[in-house]
Scaffold this active site. Structure first.
Site, PDB file in Angstrom:
ATOM      1  N   SER A 241      57.589   7.206  67.144  1.00 53.56           N
ATOM      2  CA  SER A 241      58.390   7.846  66.090  1.00 53.56           C
ATOM      3  C   SER A 241      59.450   8.691  66.785  1.00 53.56           C
ATOM      4  O   SER A 241      59.127   9.740  67.349  1.00 53.56           O
ATOM      5  CB  SER A 241      57.524   8.763  65.222  1.00 53.56           C
ATOM      6  OG  SER A 241      56.446   8.069  64.675  1.00 53.56           O
TER       7      SER A 241
ATOM      8  N   LYS B 289      60.358   6.381  58.636  1.00 57.84           N
ATOM      9  CA  LYS B 289      59.248   7.193  59.149  1.00 57.84           C
ATOM     10  C   LYS B 289      59.516   8.689  58.917  1.00 57.84           C
ATOM     11  O   LYS B 289      58.598   9.453  58.603  1.00 57.84           O
ATOM     12  CB  LYS B 289      59.041   6.891  60.633  1.00 57.84           C
ATOM     13  CG  LYS B 289      58.023   7.747  61.342  1.00 57.84           C
ATOM     14  CD  LYS B 289      56.599   7.529  60.875  1.00 57.84           C
ATOM     15  CE  LYS B 289      55.632   8.446  61.627  1.00 57.84           C
ATOM     16  NZ  LYS B 289      54.259   8.359  61.134  1.00 57.84           N
TER      17      LYS B 289
ATOM     18  N   LYS C 188      58.032  17.844  66.142  1.00 57.25           N
ATOM     19  CA  LYS C 188      59.037  16.891  66.646  1.00 57.25           C
ATOM     20  C   LYS C 188      59.631  16.066  65.511  1.00 57.25           C
ATOM     21  O   LYS C 188      60.857  15.922  65.394  1.00 57.25           O
ATOM     22  CB  LYS C 188      58.374  16.014  67.713  1.00 57.25           C
ATOM     23  CG  LYS C 188      59.160  14.859  68.256  1.00 57.25           C
ATOM     24  CD  LYS C 188      58.854  13.529  67.594  1.00 57.25           C
ATOM     25  CE  LYS C 188      57.433  13.074  67.629  1.00 57.25           C
ATOM     26  NZ  LYS C 188      57.179  11.771  67.051  1.00 57.25           N
TER      27      LYS C 188
END
Ligand code: NAD
Length: 295
Positions: free
Chosen positions: A95, A171, A239
């Site tokens: 990701s 995502k 993140k």
């Protein structure tokens, strides 16, 4: 098929096992030697480094933490591009920021390497079961070529979302919803506890209704037990939300909830909890309320 797999962490290891179970021959590499040793003991071959893997395989999968890690493994010294044969395919399942996926793909294209971005949702349990949801960006033909033979050996759904970077954009949407959902669950169940209603009964009462979700089913039991074994680490969710904020700034899209939740996760991180499961957002509420959800 011979597949090179780079990144043998919480997700990578079970994904490798499912590919081997499906009859694929795996060559694996990770910076952590113990992770490599574990999979070699289970039948995988050892890759010396990412370049070496690329020179021995025409299909490679990367499952790494963040954009800089993917750039290091693909574009860096002894990276995939140093060894890749023209026409090979890179499936990046990490990701990362959509813009980073496009940058890496552009460098790959110069060397004749094809790339799709194919991040996953479902976490470790679904990686183990082979029931991940996979969201894919890139050339549709490249996606179709590996959909049945590779992607659906690790997942139960693989959806084509658009050009390169579209998998990671999808995502980010997923991660925004999960982050908001976990914090909403913590907030709501803490309210019930403070007001004198058993959170276990609240769970039984509402999980089948409109508020119920896969997040609630997975995370409320963990919060009630105070069990924050990852799973999906706080550091990785910071993140993802940072990448969501950067992407929103780039495209002028409003974000209100994501920065709020990111700051809760950041608070956990600076208090030594970066490696806990993201359900530890509940610890933030426990600290504010002076109450625990379990017990
Ligand atoms: P992890 O930190 O457990 O594993 C990452 C692995 O990559 C580590 O073993 C690390 O040593 C290795 N690595 C890092 N840089 C490398 C390099 N240059 N070369 C070789 N190996 C390198 O992370 P994870 O939980 O497995 O997550 C991987 C990706 O999947 C992340 O992008 C994460 O956001 C995403 N993801 C995780 C989950 C989850 O529940 N854990 C769920 C969905 C998606």
């Amino acid at each position: 098929m011979k597949i090179g797999f780079i990144g043998l962490g919480i997700m990578g290891k079970p994904m490798c096992r499912n590919l081997m179970k499906a009859g694929h021959e795996l060559i694996v590499y990770d910076l952590v030697e113990d992770a490599v040793r574990e999979l070699v003991a289970e039948g995988a071959a050892r890759g010396a480094d990412s370049a070496w893997i690329a020179s021995h395989c025409e299909t490679m999968i990367t499952m790494l933490p963040d954009s800089p890690d993917v750039k290091a493994a693909v574009l860096g010294k002894k990276g995939i591009l140093e060894g890749a044969k023209p026409g090979s395919l890179l499936i990046d399942m990490s990701s990362i920021a959509p813009v980073a996926a496009r940058e890496v793909a552009a460098e790959c294209k110069i060397k004749g390497l094809r790339m799709i971005d194919a991040p996953v949702s479902g976490g470790e349990p679904k990686a183990i079961d082979g029931t991940l949801t996979i969201m894919v960006g890139g050339n549709r033909e490249d996606f179709e070529a590996v959909r049945e033979t590779i992607l659906l050996k690790m997942g139960s759904a693989a959806v084509y979302c658009g050009d390169i970077g579209a998998g990671n954009t999808t995502k980010l949407a997923n991660q925004i919803i999960v982050a908001a959902n976990i914090s909403a669950c913590s907030e709501a169940f803490m309210l019930a506890k403070k007001a004198g209603v058993d959170p276990g009964l609240v769970f039984d009462a509402i999980r089948g209704g409109l508020a119920g979700s896969a997040v609630m089913d997975a995370k409320i039991p963990m919060m009630r037990e105070g069990n924050y074994t990852p799973g999906f680490r706080v550091a990785l969710h910071i993140k993802d939300l940072r990448n969501a904020v950067d992407t929103a700034h780039q495209f002028g899209s409003p974000l209100q909830l994501s920065p709020l939740v990111m700051e809760m996760l950041q608070w956990l991180s600076i208090n030594g909890d970066a490696s806990l499961d993201h359900s530890a957002i509940n610890k933030f509420y426990e600290r504010l309320s002076g109450e625990t959800l379990g017990g």
